[in-house]
Structures are given as structure tokens and as C-alpha cells.
Write an enzyme that holds these catalytic residues in place. Structure first.
Site, PDB file in Angstrom:
ATOM      1  N   HIS A 154       0.838  -1.196   0.000  1.00 25.56           N
ATOM      2  CA  HIS A 154       0.000   0.000   0.000  1.00 25.56           C
ATOM      3  C   HIS A 154       0.879   1.256   0.000  1.00 25.56           C
ATOM      4  O   HIS A 154       0.357   2.369   0.046  1.00 25.56           O
ATOM      5  CB  HIS A 154      -0.893   0.037   1.247  1.00 25.56           C
ATOM      6  N   LYS A 309     -18.605  -7.512   0.811  1.00 24.79           N
ATOM      7  CA  LYS A 309     -19.564  -7.565  -0.296  1.00 24.79           C
ATOM      8  C   LYS A 309     -18.882  -7.598  -1.663  1.00 24.79           C
ATOM      9  O   LYS A 309     -19.318  -8.310  -2.561  1.00 24.79           O
ATOM     10  CB  LYS A 309     -20.517  -6.366  -0.243  1.00 24.79           C
TER      11      LYS A 309
END
Length: 346
Positions: A154, A309
Site C-alpha cells: 500500500h 460484499k
């Protein structure tokens, strides 16, 4: 929509929590922290502004170790992202593409399952800052015989310190619509917060996000670092959008495979290898695996929290019209001149 009530703790209590979080840091890192701006964190007591980006204290120590000791090889592949923008998915897809000769996507006749069925993607493609250089570790990466070496991070592009010469290093950056990235981050980080820290309300988290105060944020600076390099060095940096990949996975996997140096042959395309990889690495398939429901593959983060999700557009269920307008204006101001844009219509 969640209550706007904000649970507060005193600065003194937050400092006590920080002392506990940071007690195992090196003296060098602790000294650096004293000189850095800090704000309240999402999952940790504080975030510190290090080299222009907001980071947790342990991340800063790992980045310092990486910058001091990492020696890139010409064949290295680095998968980069800002948190909660498709990192796990990109690791799975890249691993499957690069290793498809060694590990057939469909189980071989000996019945050996594909590694992605028995290992979390984060165990197969290690993070530089969360695995290899975490906790004062200095890995001997030169001993990795297999090429290409594949890492993930990251860390913002500028802090990778790969310039002025990148040679043949390949960087794949996956970028997600900032609206969905925010909602995913809010859910994720509230589950992982340090003991003693209250949940952050949606409204409070949104303000912090818009101010750029989120892990490795501001998000627009992180995106632009890799976006601009992809325009300058298209042979070295591939910029992919999560939303585009969800819409058309086949053409994006062909692009990814070619960039990595492992293009699909016409025969593989006829055999449906691309579709097999897409299915193997799909959110739905990965989420139901036992290995992704149990264990911890990234430090103290339970694997089950990595799969919520995986949808595009879930933000419409959370953000008010005024929030949508505010974030849209920020994106317009920060990104429009660069040519980087996202579809955000509900």
C-alpha cells in the site's frame, strides 16, 4: 443510516492506547514519530503524516526498514493499491496468471487442489510492509530463487524509491471508486479498531476521509502517484480500475497477463482458461472457502473480515446527497486535471 452520535475518549486515554500499540517499536521509529504531525486514527489511536501520507506507527517502522534494505530485481512484480480497493482480488488473479503452468486452474489428474483453494491470497503474495518488513524483520529476499518475485504494497509510489531507473520492474496498481473505497474502509476499520477505541460514526469517518486522513491517504494523492507514473512509464506501471474489471473481467485479465509477461495463448483463450481464472478468483468463490473464513494472513486481521460484499455502488445505501456532492467536488478538484475519473452516478 447509522446514528450520528459520536463517542469520544479523552486525548489522555487515546495517548495511553497509543503507548500500548507502539511499545514494541524501535527507538529510531519512536524518535521519528515525535517529529510528525498526528491525527486521531480509525483503527489505531493515531495516524502520523510520514513522507506526505497518513500512516499507522507500525507501518512507518516497516516502511523505514523497507526503504533502507529492499533491493529490487529487474524481474520484480509489485501489486500496489490503497487499502480496500481490490487488493486481495488482484493478488489472487496475478498469482493464478503467473503460476498457471505450475498450478493448473482446474485440479490436475493427481487431485492436487490449486493453492488459492487452500491458502489465502495474502499468504501467496506477501505484503512488503505487513509481512516481510513488519516487526523489525529484515528478510533475506535475495534467497528467493523463483522469478519473478511478486510482492504487494500500500506504500505510495514516491516512497517505493524505485526511481530514477525502474528498468523492467512491473507495478500493477488497482484503483477503486473512492465512494466504495470509503464505505468498505469504514466497515473494515471499525471491526479492527484497537481495544478501548470507540467506533467511528459514518459522518465522522467521512469528514476524515474528505480531509485525506485515512491510512496511506489522502486517497487522491495515492492514486495520482501511480496514475501519473502509468502515463509516463506504461511499460512499467499498469493502472487498472476495480469497477472496470467487475464489468469486463476477460479483457482486463488479458491486459493484465500481457503486461505481467504471461500472455494467454490463442489455445488458452479457446479452452476458457481466462474464464476459469476469473471464476477461481471471484469474490463469491473466495469468500466461501474455509481458508478465507478462518485464520489471520495479515498480522492480526481475521481473514473473514477481508470479504464483505465486493460490490460496485454499495455506497448509495449509506451516503446522503450532501455527502455525495461534497466527495464529488473533491474528486473533481483533485483529479480532473490529471485525466483520472470515475463513474459515480447512482
Amino acid at each position: 443510516m447509522p446514528s450520528s452520535t459520536i463517542t469520544t475518549i479523552t486525548h489522555f486515554t487515546r495517548t495511553q492506547i497509543a503507548d500500548e500499540e507502539e511499545k514494541h517499536l524501535s527507538s529510531e521509529c519512536k524518535e521519528v514519530l515525535l517529529s510528525l504531525p498526528k491525527e486521531r486514527g480509525w483503527r489505531t489511536a493515531f495516524l502520523y503524516k510520514f513522507q506526505g501520507y497518513w500512516c499507522q506507527a507500525k507501518e512507518i517502522q516497516a516502511i523505514m526498514a523497507f526503504q533502507k534494505h529492499f533491493k529490487a530485481k529487474d524481474t520484480d512484480i509489485i501489486l500496489a493499491s490503497i487499502p480496500k480497493s481490490g487488493t486481495t482480488w488482484m493478488k489472487a488473479l496475478s498469482f493464478a496468471i503467473i503460476n498457471r503452468k505450475n498450478f493448473p486452474i482446474i485440479s490436475d489428474h493427481h487431485g492436487h487442489p490449486h493453492p488459492l483453494l487452500t491458502s489465502n491470497p495474502h499468504d501467496l503474495v506477501p505484503f512488503l510492509e505487513y509481512k516481510l518488513y513488519a516487526n523489525n524483520q529484515i528478510p533475506e529476499l535475495s534467497q528467493i530463487a523463483d522469478e519473478p518475485r511478486v510482492f504487494a504494497t500500500h506504500i505510495p509510489f514516491a516512497s517505493l524509491n524505485l526511481l530514477p531507473s525502474m528498468n523492467n520492474i512491473k507495478i500493477v496498481y488497482i484503483c477503486r471508486n473512492p465512494f466504495d473505497t470509503f464505505i468498505s474502509s469504514w466497515h473494515f476499520l471499525n471491526k479492527l479498531r484497537s481495544q478501548g477505541l470507540p467506533e467511528i460514526s459514518l459522518e465522522e469517518a467521512f469528514k476524515m476521509y474528505c480531509d485525506g486522513v485515512i491510512g496511506f491517504g489522502p486517497f487522491w494523492e495515492h492514486m495520482l502517484g501511480y496514475w501519473n507514473e502509468s502515463l509516463k512509464r506504461p511499460n512499467n506501471v499498469l493502472f487498472l480500475k476495480y469497477d472496470d474489471m467487475k464489468q469486463d473481467i476477460v479483457s482486463n485479465l488479458k491486459k493484465l497477463a500481457s503486461f505481467l509477461g504471461f500472455p494467454f495463448s490463442p489455445e488458452e483463450e479457446k479452452q476458457g482458461v481466462i474464464q476459469d481464472i476469473a471464476k477461481l478468483c471471484s469474490f463469491e468463490e473466495m469468500k466461501k472457502l474455509d481458508v478465507n473464513k478462518n485464520g489471520k494472513s495479515i498480522k492480526d486481521i481475521e481473514n473473514k473480515y477481508l470479504f464483505r460484499k465486493g460490490e460496485v455502488g454499495d455506497w448509495v445505501n449509506y451516503l446522503s446527497p450532501s455527502m455525495v456532492k461534497q466527495l464529488s467536488l473533491i474528486m473533481e478538484e483533485k483529479l480532473d486535471a490529471s485525466g483520472l475519473s470515475f463513474k459515480v452516478a447512482s
